[in-house]
Design an enzyme around this catalytic site. Structure first.
Site, mmCIF file in Angstrom:
data_model
loop_
_atom_site.group_PDB
_atom_site.id
_atom_site.type_symbol
_atom_site.label_atom_id
_atom_site.label_comp_id
_atom_site.label_asym_id
_atom_site.label_seq_id
_atom_site.Cartn_x
_atom_site.Cartn_y
_atom_site.Cartn_z
ATOM 1 N N LYS A 16 0.715 -1.008 -0.027
ATOM 2 C CA LYS A 16 -0.027 -0.079 -0.097
ATOM 3 C C LYS A 16 0.952 1.161 0.033
ATOM 4 C CE LYS A 16 -1.987 -1.956 3.552
ATOM 5 N NZ LYS A 16 -2.518 -2.308 4.876
ATOM 6 N N THR A 31 -8.832 7.600 10.609
ATOM 7 C CA THR A 31 -8.307 6.776 9.708
ATOM 8 C C THR A 31 -8.010 5.475 10.572
ATOM 9 O OG1 THR A 31 -6.229 7.900 10.788
ATOM 10 C CG2 THR A 31 -7.168 8.419 8.447
ATOM 11 N N GLY A 80 -8.251 1.907 11.886
ATOM 12 C CA GLY A 80 -8.556 0.701 11.338
ATOM 13 C C GLY A 80 -8.639 0.609 9.558
ATOM 14 N N THR A 81 -7.686 1.554 9.017
ATOM 15 C CA THR A 81 -7.762 1.612 7.505
ATOM 16 C C THR A 81 -7.292 0.367 7.105
ATOM 17 O OG1 THR A 81 -5.761 2.975 7.514
ATOM 18 C CG2 THR A 81 -7.878 4.218 7.416
ATOM 19 N N GLY A 82 -6.065 -0.026 7.550
ATOM 20 C CA GLY A 82 -5.530 -1.444 7.015
ATOM 21 C C GLY A 82 -6.151 -2.378 7.088
ATOM 22 N N CYS A 83 -6.992 -2.660 8.307
ATOM 23 C CA CYS A 83 -7.772 -3.952 8.647
ATOM 24 C C CYS A 83 -9.039 -3.848 7.337
ATOM 25 C CB CYS A 83 -8.456 -3.913 10.183
ATOM 26 S SG CYS A 83 -7.259 -3.803 11.290
#
Length: 283
Positions: free
Chosen positions: A195, A227, A229-232
């Site tokens: 990412k 932002t 928890g954006t990766g999860c």
């Protein structure tokens, strides 16, 4: 979706009762976030927002809010395995993802379950550090992810710092990112998606390496503080689309659009990095 990682569970879903609709299912194997912005809670909300029936195997319980993680405790590896087996043997799994795995014993258990149960379309989100900076993975667990888990992954979705750790190199620009993707691919995943959110650019460019070619996916960078928890959530959105039988290269831009909308409609909750609105697309 042609891939050497395509697998079907040995134990599929139980037959639906007469009159019931057949649902697509996705499994998340991750930690619980008591603030519900990340982890299991974010994954399940994301699955639901995409019309996918979500199931879970909890690896750890965190005391967490928008400001940070104050404490966490990992569950036993045997209990994690039991949860995965319970879901696969009865409900079935059309796609799955991993998040916070906490320690080496849990990583080994998840890798063993992925192989023994032939879990399909496994998305590995190599969670190492929370948005607040709190560390969620020890060194032994990281080593085990590299040696045991990644070879079962259909796609691994590190951000730049996570990719640096997995590839054991610094990433200063795009050429470095491509080299890191090649190095991570040698650990066994069918696809590597690094990412681009940590790069200082107007848009976010996510880079996919399929073992042969590179593909760039440009998405909108939405300003704001929501932002957490954006990766999860990004990995869960990809998992949802895989569960719905979409191609990976179609799933990525759809996940980018979903994240952008969720951040834009972020909820005014907490004093730190606030949560996204996972159900924004349903209003």
């Amino acid at each position: 979706m042609p891939s050497p990682r395509q697998r079907r569970p040995r134990c599929g879903p139980s037959p639906a009762p007469r009159g019931a609709s057949t649902a697509r299912t996705a499994l998340t194997i991750a930690g619980s976030d008591s603030g519900a912005g990340a982890g299991i809670q974010a994954d399940l909300k994301t699955f639901a927002a995409h019309g996918v029936y979500g199931t879970s195997a909890i690896t750890a319980v965190t005391a967490q809010n928008t400001l940070g993680v104050t404490q966490f405790e990992a569950l036993s590896a045997d209990l994690v395995t039991a949860q995965i087996e319970a879901v696969v043997s009865d409900i079935g799994v059309h796609a799955a993802k991993t998040g916070m795995l906490a320690n080496a014993a849990i990583v080994e258990a998840v890798a063993a379950a992925a192989e023994a149960l032939e879990i399909p379309w496994l998305v590995v989100d190599p969670v190492m550090i929370a948005k607040s900076g709190d560390r969620l993975l020890d060194d032994e667990a990281l080593a085990t992810i590299r040696t045991e888990l990644l070879r079962h992954a259909f796609v691994v979705t590190p951000n730049i710092p996570e990719a640096e750790t997995l590839a054991d190199m610094k990433i200063a620009g795009d050429e470095d990112r491509r080299e890191a993707a090649r190095r991570i691919a040698k650990l066994g995943p069918a696809n590597v998606l690094i990412k681009g959110g940590h790069f200082p650019s107007q848009d976010i460019v996510d880079l996919l390496y399929d073992g042969h070619r590179f593909h760039e996916f440009r998405g909108e960078r939405v300003p704001g503080n929501n932002t957490h928890g954006t990766g999860c959530t990004f990995a869960a959105a990809i998992t949802s689309h895989l569960a719905l039988d979409r191609q990976l290269q179609d799933a990525i831009p759809l996940a980018q659009q979903y994240i952008a909308g969720a951040i834009r409609r972020g909820l005014a909750i907490g004093k730190g990095h606030g949560p996204m609105d996972h159900f924004w697309s349903l209003y």
